[in-house]
Design an enzyme around this catalytic site. Structure first.
Site, mmCIF file in Angstrom:
data_model
loop_
_atom_site.group_PDB
_atom_site.id
_atom_site.type_symbol
_atom_site.label_atom_id
_atom_site.label_comp_id
_atom_site.label_asym_id
_atom_site.label_seq_id
_atom_site.Cartn_x
_atom_site.Cartn_y
_atom_site.Cartn_z
ATOM 1 N N GLU A 36 -3.711 2.501 15.165
ATOM 2 C CA GLU A 36 -3.885 3.773 14.478
ATOM 3 C C GLU A 36 -2.597 4.012 13.697
ATOM 4 O OE1 GLU A 36 -4.659 8.468 15.461
ATOM 5 O OE2 GLU A 36 -4.791 7.041 17.112
ATOM 6 N N ARG A 267 -1.716 -3.182 29.795
ATOM 7 C CA ARG A 267 -0.730 -2.958 28.750
ATOM 8 C C ARG A 267 0.646 -3.394 29.212
ATOM 9 N NH1 ARG A 267 -1.765 1.687 26.600
ATOM 10 N NH2 ARG A 267 0.277 2.185 25.816
ATOM 11 N N LYS A 277 3.737 5.803 21.502
ATOM 12 C CA LYS A 277 4.103 6.328 20.189
ATOM 13 C C LYS A 277 4.497 7.794 20.266
ATOM 14 C CE LYS A 277 0.507 4.362 18.230
ATOM 15 N NZ LYS A 277 -0.561 4.034 17.293
HETATM 16 P P1 ATP Z 1 0.477 4.389 22.262
HETATM 17 O O1 ATP Z 1 0.039 4.465 23.678
HETATM 18 O O2 ATP Z 1 1.862 3.889 22.078
HETATM 19 O O3 ATP Z 1 0.201 5.638 21.476
HETATM 20 P P2 ATP Z 1 -1.922 3.318 21.252
HETATM 21 O O4 ATP Z 1 -2.711 2.470 22.168
HETATM 22 O O5 ATP Z 1 -2.390 4.693 21.051
HETATM 23 O O6 ATP Z 1 -0.417 3.248 21.646
HETATM 24 P P3 ATP Z 1 -2.902 2.064 18.916
HETATM 25 O O7 ATP Z 1 -2.374 2.120 17.538
HETATM 26 O O8 ATP Z 1 -4.197 2.711 19.192
HETATM 27 O O9 ATP Z 1 -1.792 2.676 19.840
HETATM 28 O O10 ATP Z 1 -2.874 0.574 19.461
HETATM 29 C C1 ATP Z 1 -3.305 -0.561 18.763
HETATM 30 C C2 ATP Z 1 -3.585 -1.631 19.763
HETATM 31 O O11 ATP Z 1 -2.411 -1.949 20.506
HETATM 32 C C3 ATP Z 1 -4.644 -1.212 20.749
HETATM 33 O O12 ATP Z 1 -5.560 -2.278 20.909
HETATM 34 C C4 ATP Z 1 -3.876 -0.961 22.007
HETATM 35 O O13 ATP Z 1 -4.662 -1.209 23.134
HETATM 36 C C5 ATP Z 1 -2.698 -1.932 21.884
HETATM 37 N N1 ATP Z 1 -1.548 -1.460 22.639
HETATM 38 C C6 ATP Z 1 -0.935 -0.261 22.548
HETATM 39 N N2 ATP Z 1 0.059 -0.154 23.449
HETATM 40 C C7 ATP Z 1 0.090 -1.310 24.135
HETATM 41 C C8 ATP Z 1 0.884 -1.822 25.216
HETATM 42 N N3 ATP Z 1 1.866 -1.117 25.767
HETATM 43 N N4 ATP Z 1 0.625 -3.076 25.658
HETATM 44 C C9 ATP Z 1 -0.349 -3.802 25.107
HETATM 45 N N5 ATP Z 1 -1.137 -3.387 24.109
HETATM 46 C C10 ATP Z 1 -0.934 -2.153 23.622
HETATM 47 MG MG MG Z 2 -4.402 5.041 20.452
#
Ligand code: ATP
Ligand code: MG
Length: 566
Positions: A36, A267, A277
């Protein structure tokens, strides 16, 4: 690199291998990385990128970079650009263009109308509070909305009115019609469209209704013919809805089978680090760091500026592997990976971070010479360079002790040590500051017979020091970093991760001296400063004053300190 390391094996690759055998997707493998665009990518994303793009490479498939830009409010072009930059820097190829979920808004809208006409979605006019109350709990089933049995015609009419902007934000939502008594709360008629008057970074004000993430994501996958939709564990409970939705749309002929399948993995959590984020935005906005690419940040742009290589990050991601259970990875492993990589490729140079002046009293005033130094003992092809030597030098303050304790073998009054690539010197006199009494200068003698660093009589010294020639050295700023947090799990005790911020996470030394050979190195150039660690030229470097970030120390002092603390 990939030649040495066997192809990784984990539960996801096993599923894919099995699908290859059964021909489920006619041997196609198509993954995606769907960020995102509401922040910069961090090390957790690096894990997901390496996994998705890595799998595509291994199985001769493809991996899309897709911006999941369904939420108009927090998304910005700046983030899109930084994400493209980070994925490319990590070394992955997403094809000619990235994909955008917002390009599918028309399709998603049509799909919603189809769901309504098939009796699988309805417009709910309850207030947000009423909806929350009627959703039930983990132990109690939810209650049907009084609007649940509206006719398809009425639902279509209302949904069109929503789209035309005839209703206020939040006045109604479109919900999937599944089962308010489902033990899985995500199946209790989840919202799939909401009214939101917000400007979108790509579609402008074309829409005043936006699809919910859980509705949009499966559709994006199916439209891109994704085979394996790999995501983090928190989406596990969403999988039944993912499948329900795609099945309904396939029944209506909107998609063809086989449909994509969602697979969840744990994760990445890193000790002494936050990987969210939301928290990283707070660190930036509240001024705890100087921007997203601050070298203390676990963002890809931050660790890149710190001096990490893409190879070291990919290697780290391969080493941590993929599992089904959440766990904490030791920050020391990341540091190990960059040390291992830089040891092979970084040129060695001499730099003095905390200078102490040394005058060689028996070395002629005007004389100077150049000595040969080895660029990288791990890489013969890296060759040698010339290092200037003269009467006045700088050594490291920490390499001299007036009152040396027993284990201290470096310079002390009356003691002889080796200057690397140069001569043996003996400390004859200590000069102090008149008022403070602080040691400001050493007077030493050198032995001309030891040129190059060996004594003809085979006499031994117990220490070899690095040094620079005062006349030739270039003044530099060096930034030393410690972890951004003092606790392995920031906020674990207090509930607020900011309570555990390390006030000493950066130390700026502004009168360091580096040997002249690297005076004009461009930003991003990496070196080993002998005995001091690995360093990288920062973008803040100005013509006459280079700035270096310490990427990592040489030895694993951090792990040692940790052990000592326990
Ligand atoms: P955050 O928790 O930091 O806001 P998010 O999952 O909301 O991260 P996205 O932009 O939606 O951020 O993530 C893009 C991809 O990265 C998704 O498939 C998500 O599952 C993966 N991702 C995010 N954080 C991690 C992590 N700590 N380890 C592995 N994969 C991750
Ligand atoms: Mg997300």
């Amino acid at each position: 690199m990939t030649d040495e390391i066997p192809r990784p094996s984990d539960f996801i690759r096993e599923i894919i291998t099995e699908d290859q055998k059964t021909g489920k997707y006619e041997k196609r493998v198509h993954t995606r990385f769907p960020p995102e665009p509401n922040g910069y990518l961090h090390m957790g994303h690096a894990k997901s990128i390496c996994l998705n793009f890595g799998i595509a490479q291994e199985f001769s498939g493809r991996c899309n970079l897709r911006f999941d830009d369904t939420n108009p409010e927090k998304e910005e072009q700046e983030y899109v650009n930084s994400i493209i930059d980070s994925v490319t820097w990590l070394g992955f190829d997403f094809g000619p263009e990235p994909f955008y979920a917002s390009d599918y808004f028309d399709f998603m809208h049509r799909a919603a109308e189809y769901l309504i006409s098939a009796g699988n979605a309805y417009v709910d006019s309850q207030s947000a509070d009423e909806m929350r109350e009627s959703r039930g709990t983990l132990t109690a089933p939810g209650k049907n909305s009084p609007f649940r049995d509206r006719s398809a015609e009425e639902n279509l009419r209302l949904f069109r009115e929503m789209r035309e902007g005839r209703h206020a934000d939040g006045a109604m939502v479109l919900r999937a019609k599944i089962d308010m008594a489902s033990p899985n709360i995500n199946m209790r008629d989840p919202a799939i469209y909401r009214i939101k008057r917000a400007e979108h970074h790509r579609t402008g004000d074309k829409w005043c209704i936006y699809p919910m993430y859980t509705y949009a994501h499966p559709i994006e996958d199916a439209l891109e013919n994704i085979t394996h939709s790999i995501c983090t564990l928190e989406f596990e409970d969403q999988r039944p809805f993912y499948d329900w939705l795609l099945e309904r749309l396939a029944e209506g002929g909107l998609f063809r089978r086989p449909l994509p399948q969602q697979i969840e993995f744990a994760r990445l959590n890193l000790s002494y680090t936050v990987l969210s984020k939301r928290k990283l935005i707070q660190l930036v906005n509240e001024g705890y760091v100087k921007g997203w690419d601050d070298p203390r940040m676990p963002t890809i742009s931050g660790i890149r500026r710190r001096g990490y290589t893409p190879e070291s990050i990919r290697n780290f991601c391969e080493r941590i592997g993929v599992a089904k259970r959440d766990s904490m990875v030791d920050l020391g492993l990341l540091e190990f990976c960059i040390r291992e990589d830089l040891n092979k490729r970084a040129s060695r140079i001499m730099a003095v971070l905390r200078p102490l002046k040394v005058v060689l009293t028996n070395y002629p005033e005007e004389q100077e010479e150049v000595l040969d130094a080895i660029n990288n003992p791990e890489d013969a092809a890296a060759g040698t360079r010339k290092v200037p030597f003269s009467r006045v030098l700088y050594i490291e303050q920490g390499d001299f002790r007036e009152d040396p304790p027993k284990q201290f073998f470096r310079l002390a009054p009356g003691r002889e040590v080796r200057l690397r690539y140069a001569y043996f010197i003996t400390c004859e006199k200590v000069v102090r500051h008149e008022k403070t009494g602080e040691v400001i200068e050493l007077h030493c003698s050198y032995d001309p017979a030891t040129r190059g660093g060996d004594a003809p009589d085979n006499r031994k010294v117990k220490a070899t020091l690095h040094w620079v020639s005062a006349r030739h050295a270039v003044r530099a700023e060096v930034r030393l970093y410690d972890t951004l947090f003092t606790k392995a799990e920031p906020g674990e005790e207090s509930g607020d991760f900011r309570a555990d911020i390390n006030p000493g996470s950066v130390e700026v030394l502004d009168s360091c001296f580096v040997e002249p050979s690297i005076a004009n190195a461009g930003p991003g150039s990496r070196y080993q400063f002998e005995r001091m660690g690995y360093f990288c030229v920062d973008k803040d470097s100005a013509g006459d004053k280079p700035v270096f970030n310490r990427t990592v120390t040489l030895k694993d002092t951090w792990a040692k300190i940790e052990k000592a603390k326990k």
